[in-house]
Write a protein that holds these residues in place. Structure first.
Motif, mmCIF file in Angstrom:
data_model
loop_
_atom_site.group_PDB
_atom_site.id
_atom_site.type_symbol
_atom_site.label_atom_id
_atom_site.label_comp_id
_atom_site.label_asym_id
_atom_site.label_seq_id
_atom_site.Cartn_x
_atom_site.Cartn_y
_atom_site.Cartn_z
ATOM 1 N N ALA A 98 1.815 2.779 -15.388
ATOM 2 C CA ALA A 98 2.498 2.059 -16.460
ATOM 3 C C ALA A 98 2.535 0.570 -16.122
ATOM 4 O O ALA A 98 2.505 0.184 -14.952
ATOM 5 C CB ALA A 98 3.924 2.595 -16.614
ATOM 6 N N VAL B 251 6.130 9.976 -18.274
ATOM 7 C CA VAL B 251 5.529 10.067 -19.606
ATOM 8 C C VAL B 251 5.145 11.500 -19.977
ATOM 9 O O VAL B 251 5.469 11.951 -21.091
ATOM 10 C CB VAL B 251 4.320 9.117 -19.715
ATOM 11 N N GLU C 223 14.683 6.224 0.112
ATOM 12 C CA GLU C 223 13.487 5.557 -0.378
ATOM 13 C C GLU C 223 13.692 5.167 -1.837
ATOM 14 O O GLU C 223 14.532 5.746 -2.534
ATOM 15 C CB GLU C 223 12.284 6.515 -0.285
ATOM 16 N N VAL C 224 12.931 4.172 -2.288
ATOM 17 C CA VAL C 224 12.948 3.850 -3.705
ATOM 18 C C VAL C 224 12.360 5.039 -4.463
ATOM 19 O O VAL C 224 11.277 5.508 -4.110
ATOM 20 C CB VAL C 224 12.118 2.588 -3.986
ATOM 21 N N PRO C 225 13.076 5.576 -5.465
ATOM 22 C CA PRO C 225 12.565 6.740 -6.187
ATOM 23 C C PRO C 225 11.150 6.486 -6.690
ATOM 24 O O PRO C 225 10.884 5.468 -7.323
ATOM 25 C CB PRO C 225 13.550 6.889 -7.352
ATOM 26 N N ASP D 82 7.899 -0.393 -12.839
ATOM 27 C CA ASP D 82 7.121 -0.418 -14.071
ATOM 28 C C ASP D 82 8.069 -0.301 -15.265
ATOM 29 O O ASP D 82 9.295 -0.299 -15.127
ATOM 30 C CB ASP D 82 6.047 0.673 -14.068
ATOM 31 N N LEU E 172 1.585 8.020 -13.459
ATOM 32 C CA LEU E 172 2.577 8.343 -14.488
ATOM 33 C C LEU E 172 3.236 9.692 -14.222
ATOM 34 O O LEU E 172 2.551 10.691 -14.008
ATOM 35 C CB LEU E 172 1.907 8.409 -15.858
ATOM 36 N N VAL F 225 14.385 12.291 -8.102
ATOM 37 C CA VAL F 225 15.113 11.041 -7.863
ATOM 38 C C VAL F 225 16.154 11.244 -6.767
ATOM 39 O O VAL F 225 16.273 10.441 -5.838
ATOM 40 C CB VAL F 225 15.771 10.538 -9.169
ATOM 41 N N ASN G 28 17.634 1.215 -4.128
ATOM 42 C CA ASN G 28 17.617 1.262 -2.665
ATOM 43 C C ASN G 28 18.140 -0.031 -2.040
ATOM 44 O O ASN G 28 17.574 -0.543 -1.079
ATOM 45 C CB ASN G 28 16.195 1.581 -2.160
ATOM 46 N N LEU H 270 9.721 7.770 -8.994
ATOM 47 C CA LEU H 270 9.734 7.703 -10.452
ATOM 48 C C LEU H 270 9.726 6.268 -10.953
ATOM 49 O O LEU H 270 9.128 5.952 -11.987
ATOM 50 C CB LEU H 270 11.004 8.395 -10.974
ATOM 51 N N LEU H 271 10.384 5.374 -10.224
ATOM 52 C CA LEU H 271 10.584 4.000 -10.704
ATOM 53 C C LEU H 271 9.461 3.056 -10.324
ATOM 54 O O LEU H 271 9.373 1.957 -10.854
ATOM 55 C CB LEU H 271 11.903 3.445 -10.137
ATOM 56 N N ARG H 272 8.613 3.484 -9.395
ATOM 57 C CA ARG H 272 7.670 2.523 -8.819
ATOM 58 C C ARG H 272 6.390 2.397 -9.636
ATOM 59 O O ARG H 272 5.847 3.388 -10.108
ATOM 60 C CB ARG H 272 7.357 2.948 -7.388
ATOM 61 N N TRP H 273 5.916 1.187 -9.738
ATOM 62 C CA TRP H 273 4.736 0.960 -10.579
ATOM 63 C C TRP H 273 3.473 1.481 -9.911
ATOM 64 O O TRP H 273 2.468 1.730 -10.581
ATOM 65 C CB TRP H 273 4.578 -0.540 -10.851
#
Lengths: 225, 225, 225
Positions: A205, A161, A147-149, C36, A158, A139, C146, A151-154
């Motif tokens: 996810a 998890v 950048e958008v982590p 997600d 996975l 992160v 971000n 980890l968070l992006r759909w």
């Protein structure tokens, strides 16, 4: 106080391997972002040590291991050097890197959970901190790279998890007094294999229920950047 | 325990100067980003105090100096006020600001390294933390402003190297038992002058070896933003 | 040491309410950013607990309350679940969320200031840390997503000022030995009402004096994104 999870030297070796592979992923992102050699080194250090640093600050283990063990500090520099000189080859072996990164994820979620519990946190908090140890470096890497982590992006396979499962297995073992080298090894391997499967079959996810109905969609260019 | 590096009042004055000039750079970025007066104040505080705050958390010096010394807290507010009312003039003297920022870099890398060593860190870790003290505030500033940290970018003049040199000189002096006011003053000046030279001659660090061959180039608009 | 500001159970309930409403705002941003379900949970946790976590690290209260009180950890997950399944309805009640968020702001600036003072910080530092407790989670939320922190942007209604006023009232009460449940309740309500008024009448803070004269304007698309 728990028994030591692994013998110290085994634990240390496993830690260094996890640090090394996380550092590789940080250095590769730095190359992609067009950073210079110092940017590559910084991103390698942050990715490799950020999760453990956060954990140590939370549990009050100061100065953190990242600053007391020279090997922890030098390993990411070695990874940065390798990427600096060899990055086309490193990229060609991206699959290998992903496999090592999955191994690091498994190792860190287990060792993070165990260390948090040894410092007196409750079971749920220990598992949460184990998860944070495993994913925190990535992160920080993405935040520094603006950048958008991931980890968070759909639209990424996975990642959290498998680490959650590994951390949960550890706290269940602790709860039922069954934490041994063998059971924690099983937790590491479970998290590792789950992550490999998630990459292989592109497990993802769900996003929020029915979300298209009222929420402005991010433009695709950004969502897939 | 080391002897005190400087007399306390001299040290304090130097710290305040470093804090002030770092705060100016944060406030100016806030103006450029179109932030309001509170955004200017927050960015001034974060830039000026962020590096030292990080160092103090790592070495366990809590509460950090930023929260125990009123002067540390008020100085950035003064800088923010000045920029708020006078920023066209402040910008016109951008060269002056850069010179002061270079002075802050030199002061912070030396004082950060020394403080880390006084708190029991090893030599390499002390130098690394001195470097983090010197550059940490600027990284936080850029992260909060949602920009790629200029520390990491290849198209900026060398910034980390002068601080590294200064921090390394300090730990060498400690190693050979030669850390005095004079030698640490020399370390400050060396880092300061190296940074000035880097700006004057646009010294830059290399990007990854042969990187164009296989890696997608960032679009120029972004690389030079 | 101060007397306990509220009875422990009242304090705890108020904390949980503040955590819940902050978590809602984090989860909603995650939905808007197309994250997600894990991204939603992470952003809910970070928004709700980030400010208090920062405060606890600064004052040396480790492990932080966020990791020792199970309710603090589980409440954001509940908020994330609600948003995950019900977010169109949650958005329809955006006004309600804003009102709760304002209540959280009032509660956290007062409890943050008080806790900082109890741990030995000075009056000014306590107020500053109370402010950081109240706004810190939202800043972390925006950094992880971000985006430029809405705290810093001129085109958002006043957010920091109500918290500053609340924190200042608390330290004035401490200074004049008048901090009671009643006076701190008044501080909470004052911050809360000020924030409501700021939203109702779109109070905004000024940008730098005369800033158009020499500074490049950010393109409007970005300034209003």
């Amino acid at each position: 106080m728990l028994q030591q999870l692994f013998t110290p030297s085994v634990q240390h070796t496993l830690d260094l391997i996890g640090i090394f592979v996380f550092a590789i992923s940080g250095a590769l992102l730095a190359v992609r972002k067009n950073f210079d050699v110092f940017g590559i080194a910084v991103l390698a250090e942050v990715t490799a040590l950020g999760g453990g640093l956060f954990r140590d600050l939370i549990i009050g283990a100061v100065p953190p291991a990242a600053f007391t063990d020279l090997g922890y500090f030098l390993t990411p520099l070695l990874a940065a050097l390798l990427v600096f000189f060899l990055h086309p080859h490193v990229e060609r072996i991206q699959t290998g890197v992903n496999v090592f990164d999955a191994a690091g994820l498994g190792l860190f979620c287990v060792s993070g959970t165990t260390k948090a519990y040894e410092y007196g946190l409750g079971l749920t908090a220990s598992a949460a901190l184990g998860l944070a140890t495993a994913v925190g470096g990535g992160v920080l890497r993405d935040v520094l790279a603006n950048e958008v982590p991931s980890l968070l992006r759909w639209d990424r396979d996975l990642y959290a998890v498998p680490a959650m499962v590994g951390a949960t297995m550890v706290v269940l073992c602790i709860r039922f007094d069954a934490l041994t080298t063998v059971t924690s090894g099983i937790a590491v391997v479970t998290a590792f294999v789950l992550r490999l499967l998630a990459m292989r079959f592109h497990w993802r996810a769900p996003r929020a229920w029915n979300r298209r109905s009222t929420v402005r969609e991010e433009e695709p260019a950004k969502a897939t950047a």
